[in-house]
Design an enzyme around this catalytic site. Sequence first.
Site, mmCIF file in Angstrom:
data_model
loop_
_atom_site.group_PDB
_atom_site.id
_atom_site.type_symbol
_atom_site.label_atom_id
_atom_site.label_comp_id
_atom_site.label_asym_id
_atom_site.label_seq_id
_atom_site.Cartn_x
_atom_site.Cartn_y
_atom_site.Cartn_z
ATOM 1 N N ASN A 131 8.248 13.018 15.055
ATOM 2 C CA ASN A 131 7.308 11.891 15.100
ATOM 3 C C ASN A 131 8.083 10.585 14.969
ATOM 4 O OD1 ASN A 131 7.489 11.125 12.198
ATOM 5 N ND2 ASN A 131 6.684 13.205 11.932
ATOM 6 N N ASP A 162 2.711 18.668 10.541
ATOM 7 C CA ASP A 162 1.650 19.571 10.085
ATOM 8 C C ASP A 162 1.726 20.913 10.816
ATOM 9 O OD1 ASP A 162 0.456 17.840 8.232
ATOM 10 O OD2 ASP A 162 -0.541 16.743 9.847
ATOM 11 N N LYS A 219 17.857 28.417 25.495
ATOM 12 C CA LYS A 219 17.073 27.328 26.080
ATOM 13 C C LYS A 219 15.941 27.874 26.969
ATOM 14 C CE LYS A 219 17.707 23.486 29.184
ATOM 15 N NZ LYS A 219 18.556 23.020 30.257
ATOM 16 N N PHE A 224 1.383 9.643 0.514
ATOM 17 C CA PHE A 224 1.182 8.564 1.494
ATOM 18 C C PHE A 224 0.222 9.089 2.549
ATOM 19 C CE2 PHE A 224 3.771 4.688 1.483
ATOM 20 C CZ PHE A 224 4.436 4.862 0.272
ATOM 21 N N LYS A 251 -7.856 12.910 0.138
ATOM 22 C CA LYS A 251 -6.547 13.568 0.004
ATOM 23 C C LYS A 251 -6.075 13.550 -1.439
ATOM 24 C CE LYS A 251 -5.266 12.683 4.744
ATOM 25 N NZ LYS A 251 -4.469 11.990 5.738
ATOM 26 N N LYS A 270 -5.479 17.179 -3.036
ATOM 27 C CA LYS A 270 -4.086 17.577 -3.295
ATOM 28 C C LYS A 270 -3.687 17.369 -4.754
ATOM 29 C CE LYS A 270 -2.698 16.538 1.466
ATOM 30 N NZ LYS A 270 -1.561 16.343 2.361
HETATM 31 N N1 CTP Z 1 2.599 16.080 3.643
HETATM 32 C C1 CTP Z 1 3.299 17.117 3.083
HETATM 33 N N2 CTP Z 1 3.459 18.283 3.765
HETATM 34 C C2 CTP Z 1 2.953 18.440 4.998
HETATM 35 C C3 CTP Z 1 2.218 17.404 5.590
HETATM 36 C C4 CTP Z 1 2.069 16.223 4.885
HETATM 37 O O1 CTP Z 1 3.774 16.968 1.963
HETATM 38 N N3 CTP Z 1 3.143 19.573 5.641
HETATM 39 C C5 CTP Z 1 2.423 14.843 2.864
HETATM 40 C C6 CTP Z 1 3.100 13.634 3.420
HETATM 41 O O2 CTP Z 1 4.430 13.490 2.915
HETATM 42 C C7 CTP Z 1 2.201 12.511 2.928
HETATM 43 C C8 CTP Z 1 0.840 13.158 2.946
HETATM 44 O O3 CTP Z 1 1.058 14.540 2.861
HETATM 45 O O4 CTP Z 1 2.500 12.132 1.606
HETATM 46 C C9 CTP Z 1 0.061 12.892 4.167
HETATM 47 O O5 CTP Z 1 -1.151 13.559 4.022
HETATM 48 P P1 CTP Z 1 -1.772 14.476 5.151
HETATM 49 O O6 CTP Z 1 -3.077 14.931 4.667
HETATM 50 O O7 CTP Z 1 -0.890 15.580 5.572
HETATM 51 O O8 CTP Z 1 -1.840 13.436 6.279
HETATM 52 P P2 CTP Z 1 -2.031 13.766 7.761
HETATM 53 O O9 CTP Z 1 -0.956 14.693 8.235
HETATM 54 O O10 CTP Z 1 -2.138 12.462 8.434
HETATM 55 O O11 CTP Z 1 -3.375 14.603 7.641
HETATM 56 P P3 CTP Z 1 -4.740 14.506 8.424
HETATM 57 O O12 CTP Z 1 -4.412 15.039 9.747
HETATM 58 O O13 CTP Z 1 -5.593 15.377 7.595
HETATM 59 O O14 CTP Z 1 -5.143 13.065 8.379
#
Ligand code: CTP
Length: 402
Positions: free
Chosen positions: A210, A279, A289, A323, A337, A341
Amino acid sequence: MNLAGKTICLGVSGGIAAYKACALTSKLTQKGADVHVIMTKHAAEFVSPLTFQALSRNPVYTDTFDEKHPEKIAHIDLADKADLFLLAPTTANLIGKLANGIADDMLTTTLLATEAPVYIAPAMNVHMYAHPAVIRNMQQLDDWGYHFIEPEAGYLACGYVGKGRLEEPESIIRILEQRAESVRDLTGQHVLVTAGPTQETVDPVRFFTNHSSGKMGYALAEAAADRGADVTLVSGPTQLPLPRGVKRIDVKSAEDMLQAVLTAFDHQDIVIKAAAVADYRPAQTFDSKLKKKDGGLTIELERTTDILQTLGQRKQHQFLVGFAAETNDAVAYGRGKLERKRLDAICVNTVGQAGGGFQSDNNEVIYLNKEGKEKHLPSAAKKQIANQILDEIILDMEADRK
Ligand code: CTP
């Protein structure tokens, strides 16, 4: 910052502007700071150490081997007890030594040994200031987190008019009061910060990632280290220089980050998860490859472990901060969140707006805590936002202790 009661090491190097360091010593002392002057040998050619001793009412150091107190090693003692270092005037030579790790006298040895923030006020001839070597060395120091107090343009003792004149003592003090985040209010605290993107491998030449630059997490790590914390930075791939005094663990995938964070988690006091963790990752990783074929390609993805949620379940004494970047309803999603969490706080930012975001040097966040606080931190440099977030965390931790 209020300078009263602060221990300030004033490094004076050999330029004609050394005379201005006398006024600086006097004014800092009048402000209530405990000033310890370290001079280079050449500085002592311009002004006598006795002048600084009388003005600071402290011994003045010029020689690494002149140990004034047998029970202490002076350069380590000064390096440890300083709340901040101020170098004024700073010659091109001192800048060059510092940028190259040279420690051949009392001042440079102490500078390498300190973890306190260092403020550099350069003073030199206008052409020296513009020399590529000096520019490169200053850039290096800037990358390492040293702070510069830019020299003024004006009449120089060498006869030239231009940039290179030491900032006036009154201005240096005003800048320190405004800018110095030298409060060592995180001394003894262990802080873990995650930063940057993750990379999820598809095959030996491809991965999913990303746009995270890692700047916010690095700013948090740097700010926490400036404030005296013992900082571990678990970082996904970024181009950023390692902030001074920070220990970095490099990771690539969300799984690597999970393992690194879990290994370090138990002895942390504050954990801030600023990383943009994937995610999803490819359900299958190919050893060779992937070759193209006619038609489309479908790659199946599977969920990664939510690191933050895992930490929320494990948490004992740790203050856990997440964050979240949202395009809409940031506060409502952020609160969701925070609760789901089991976080102590979350910093939400709205992406897709001017004044912040992944690659930007600025950010704008809303700090939410579990007691319902909603603090807006308006757009500012990420380092400033980092310090404001740390201020909020410290306030919340103090409130939790009561
Ligand atoms: N985070 C994490 N582990 C993951 C994904 C995210 O620890 N596998 C943490 C990030 O470091 C950040 C926070 O979760 O602190 C972001 O929250 P999250 O709910 O995962 O945000 P998004 O991915 O944007 O989720 P959504 O799609 O539900 O908005």
